[in-house]
Design a protein around this motif. Structure first.
Motif, PDB file in Angstrom:
ATOM      1  N   ARG A 185       0.905  -1.292   0.044  1.00  0.00           N
ATOM      2  CA  ARG A 185      -0.060  -0.140  -0.026  1.00  0.00           C
ATOM      3  C   ARG A 185       0.885   1.252  -0.015  1.00  0.00           C
ATOM      4  O   ARG A 185       1.792   1.343   0.559  1.00  0.00           O
ATOM      5  N   VAL A 186       0.601   2.091  -0.717  1.00  0.00           N
ATOM      6  CA  VAL A 186       1.333   3.367  -0.940  1.00  0.00           C
ATOM      7  C   VAL A 186       0.528   4.649  -0.108  1.00  0.00           C
ATOM      8  O   VAL A 186      -0.603   4.709  -0.549  1.00  0.00           O
ATOM      9  N   LEU A 187       1.123   5.400   0.482  1.00  0.00           N
ATOM     10  CA  LEU A 187       0.690   6.749   0.999  1.00  0.00           C
ATOM     11  C   LEU A 187       1.661   7.893   0.479  1.00  0.00           C
ATOM     12  O   LEU A 187       2.839   7.775   0.183  1.00  0.00           O
ATOM     13  N   GLN A 188       0.910   8.894  -0.026  1.00  0.00           N
ATOM     14  CA  GLN A 188       1.652  10.183  -0.506  1.00  0.00           C
ATOM     15  C   GLN A 188       1.491  11.334   0.435  1.00  0.00           C
ATOM     16  O   GLN A 188       0.351  11.411   0.911  1.00  0.00           O
ATOM     17  N   GLY A 189       2.521  12.113   0.655  1.00  0.00           N
ATOM     18  CA  GLY A 189       2.325  13.415   1.191  1.00  0.00           C
ATOM     19  C   GLY A 189       3.455  14.426   0.899  1.00  0.00           C
ATOM     20  O   GLY A 189       4.044  14.113   0.029  1.00  0.00           O
ATOM     21  N   LYS A 190       3.407  15.536   1.378  1.00  0.00           N
ATOM     22  CA  LYS A 190       4.126  16.619   1.123  1.00  0.00           C
ATOM     23  C   LYS A 190       5.331  16.999   1.988  1.00  0.00           C
ATOM     24  O   LYS A 190       6.091  17.904   1.892  1.00  0.00           O
ATOM     25  N   SER A 191       5.555  16.253   3.116  1.00  0.00           N
ATOM     26  CA  SER A 191       6.746  16.317   3.890  1.00  0.00           C
ATOM     27  C   SER A 191       7.067  14.899   4.498  1.00  0.00           C
ATOM     28  O   SER A 191       6.255  14.040   4.563  1.00  0.00           O
ATOM     29  N   VAL A 192       8.281  15.162   4.744  1.00  0.00           N
ATOM     30  CA  VAL A 192       8.830  13.711   5.490  1.00  0.00           C
ATOM     31  C   VAL A 192       8.516  13.538   6.832  1.00  0.00           C
ATOM     32  O   VAL A 192       8.472  14.829   7.701  1.00  0.00           O
ATOM     33  N   PRO A 193       7.925  12.620   7.237  1.00  0.00           N
ATOM     34  CA  PRO A 193       7.268  12.523   8.770  1.00  0.00           C
ATOM     35  C   PRO A 193       8.306  12.592   9.726  1.00  0.00           C
ATOM     36  O   PRO A 193       9.426  12.215   9.506  1.00  0.00           O
ATOM     37  N   HIS A 194       7.775  13.394  10.641  1.00  0.00           N
ATOM     38  CA  HIS A 194       8.759  13.501  12.001  1.00  0.00           C
ATOM     39  C   HIS A 194       8.782  11.912  12.496  1.00  0.00           C
ATOM     40  O   HIS A 194       9.854  11.662  13.293  1.00  0.00           O
ATOM     41  N   TYR A 195       7.730  10.943  12.322  1.00  0.00           N
ATOM     42  CA  TYR A 195       7.589   9.878  13.124  1.00  0.00           C
ATOM     43  C   TYR A 195       6.550   9.135  12.044  1.00  0.00           C
ATOM     44  O   TYR A 195       5.515   9.567  11.834  1.00  0.00           O
ATOM     45  N   ALA A 196       7.118   7.785  11.915  1.00  0.00           N
ATOM     46  CA  ALA A 196       5.941   7.026  11.108  1.00  0.00           C
ATOM     47  C   ALA A 196       6.269   5.668  11.619  1.00  0.00           C
ATOM     48  O   ALA A 196       7.398   5.121  11.560  1.00  0.00           O
ATOM     49  N   MET A 206       0.837   4.955  12.460  1.00  0.00           N
ATOM     50  CA  MET A 206       0.765   6.019  13.258  1.00  0.00           C
ATOM     51  C   MET A 206       1.763   7.069  12.535  1.00  0.00           C
ATOM     52  O   MET A 206       3.135   6.541  12.533  1.00  0.00           O
ATOM     53  N   ILE A 207       1.301   8.266  12.040  1.00  0.00           N
ATOM     54  CA  ILE A 207       2.276   9.363  11.548  1.00  0.00           C
ATOM     55  C   ILE A 207       2.087  10.376  11.950  1.00  0.00           C
ATOM     56  O   ILE A 207       0.955  11.173  12.293  1.00  0.00           O
ATOM     57  N   VAL A 208       3.251  10.885  12.559  1.00  0.00           N
ATOM     58  CA  VAL A 208       3.408  12.443  13.003  1.00  0.00           C
ATOM     59  C   VAL A 208       4.027  13.200  11.673  1.00  0.00           C
ATOM     60  O   VAL A 208       5.414  12.844  11.219  1.00  0.00           O
ATOM     61  N   SER A 209       3.157  14.317  11.034  1.00  0.00           N
ATOM     62  CA  SER A 209       3.852  14.969   9.975  1.00  0.00           C
ATOM     63  C   SER A 209       3.552  16.244   9.795  1.00  0.00           C
ATOM     64  O   SER A 209       2.158  16.624  10.137  1.00  0.00           O
ATOM     65  N   HIS A 210       4.069  17.177   9.209  1.00  0.00           N
ATOM     66  CA  HIS A 210       3.609  18.623   9.051  1.00  0.00           C
ATOM     67  C   HIS A 210       2.455  18.599   8.158  1.00  0.00           C
ATOM     68  O   HIS A 210       1.541  19.514   8.302  1.00  0.00           O
TER      69      HIS A 210
END
Length: 305
Positions: A185-196, A206-210
């Motif tokens: 499964r693929v997820l996309q975002g626009k910032s590198v997560p602080h925590y994943a 669990m993802i913490v990201s900007h």
């Protein structure tokens, strides 16, 4: 010497810097606290143990990557994650993932790392997290892979997006010791997560990201989603919401419409809270993680119940 990889000229964004440029080459084995590992220039995984007086023992080789790392122009640094006390996930930085049965690690010099699965998974990635779990009697591993990829549709931003690929690998049949990918499964975002990280059960992330991450759908997911649609319609709101600061914690519960103040009974004790409506069984009851000042605890009803 450590197998160091410099960022290339085309890896110039803040996301490249966060994902790969600030990467730590020294990997702590969280299952054996005094053991650290790194990959050297010959593609060897070297193990060091740190004794109490902070001295490092002599490094020893525990595994050797079967590929020549220097042959790949497009590579990232090698990365690894310790999924359990006996399993390791390893990337050589070229886009290949290795699943390794390490046996009990610790300080024993007899450990023999054995490749159980290895596969090319597309463009190079960093192993962000991995876990080992058993589901419907089959041993499985879930791995989270981090990539920063070119985004041709992004004309205003950096021209790149961040991808998290969540790969589940399972034993073909019990005792068979051969493994295969059962889900990607693929997820996309626009910032590198602080925590994943992957949940311990392998059922969620669990993802913490900007900036937010969203699932990119493949055809097989769409088929699944139709089956899930019936189920998701019945999903209820969470029973309660929990917020916590240094001094206070706040629990918010939505009340049914016909409840008045007199119908509510709330009991606080140092290590427990119980909420009852009318004469029904408790709506919420449970032991707290740690003790509270129960005499200072209060409750209020907001206008929106």
């Amino acid at each position: 010497a450590v197998a160091e990889v410099q960022l290339r000229d085309d890896q110039y964004t803040l996301d490249h810097m966060r994902a790969f440029g600030m990467y730590n080459y020294l990997h702590l084995d969280s299952w054996y606290q005094d053991n650290v590992y790194y990959v050297d220039q010959f593609g060897r995984v070297m193990n060091l143990s740190v004794t109490l007086d902070t001295t490092l023992q002599k490094p020893r080789e525990v595994f050797r990557l079967p590929t020549d790392l220097t042959a790949c122009d497009n590579r990232l640094c090698a990365s690894m994650h310790f999924s359990s006390s006996t399993w390791v996930t390893l990337s050589d930085g070229t886009g290949r993932l290795y699943l390794i049965k390490s046996g009990k690690r610790g300080n024993s010099t007899s450990e023999k790392w054995e490749i159980v699965f290895n596969e090319e998974l597309g463009s190079p990635f960093i192993v962000a997290h991995s876990i080992s779990f058993v589901k419907s009697d089959a041993h499985s591993l879930a791995v989270l892979l981090l990539r920063v990829e070119k985004d041709d549709l992004d004309t205003k931003g950096s021209g790149f997006h961040v991808t998290l690929e969540w790969v589940t690998i399972a034993e073909r049949k019990e005792g068979d010791h051969t493994y295969e990918i059962i889900k990607r499964r693929v997820l996309q975002g626009k910032s590198v997560p602080h925590y994943a990280a992957i949940e311990p059960s392998g059922d969620g992330l669990m993802i913490v990201s900007h900036k937010p991450f969203t699932f990119m759908q493949s055809e097989s997911d769409k088929l699944e989603e139709n089956d899930d649609a019936k189920v998701s319609n019945e999903k209820k709101d969470p029973l309660y919401y929990w917020q916590q600061t240094e001094d206070d914690l706040t629990i918010t519960i939505h009340l049914p419409q016909d409840i008045t103040k007199d119908d509510i009974k709330i009991h606080f004790s140092p290590d427990n809270v119980c909420v009852t409506l009318k004469d029904q069984p408790p709506l919420m009851e449970g032991k707290l993680y740690s003790s509270v000042d129960h005499e200072s605890c209060t409750w209020v009803i907001r206008e929106d119940k």
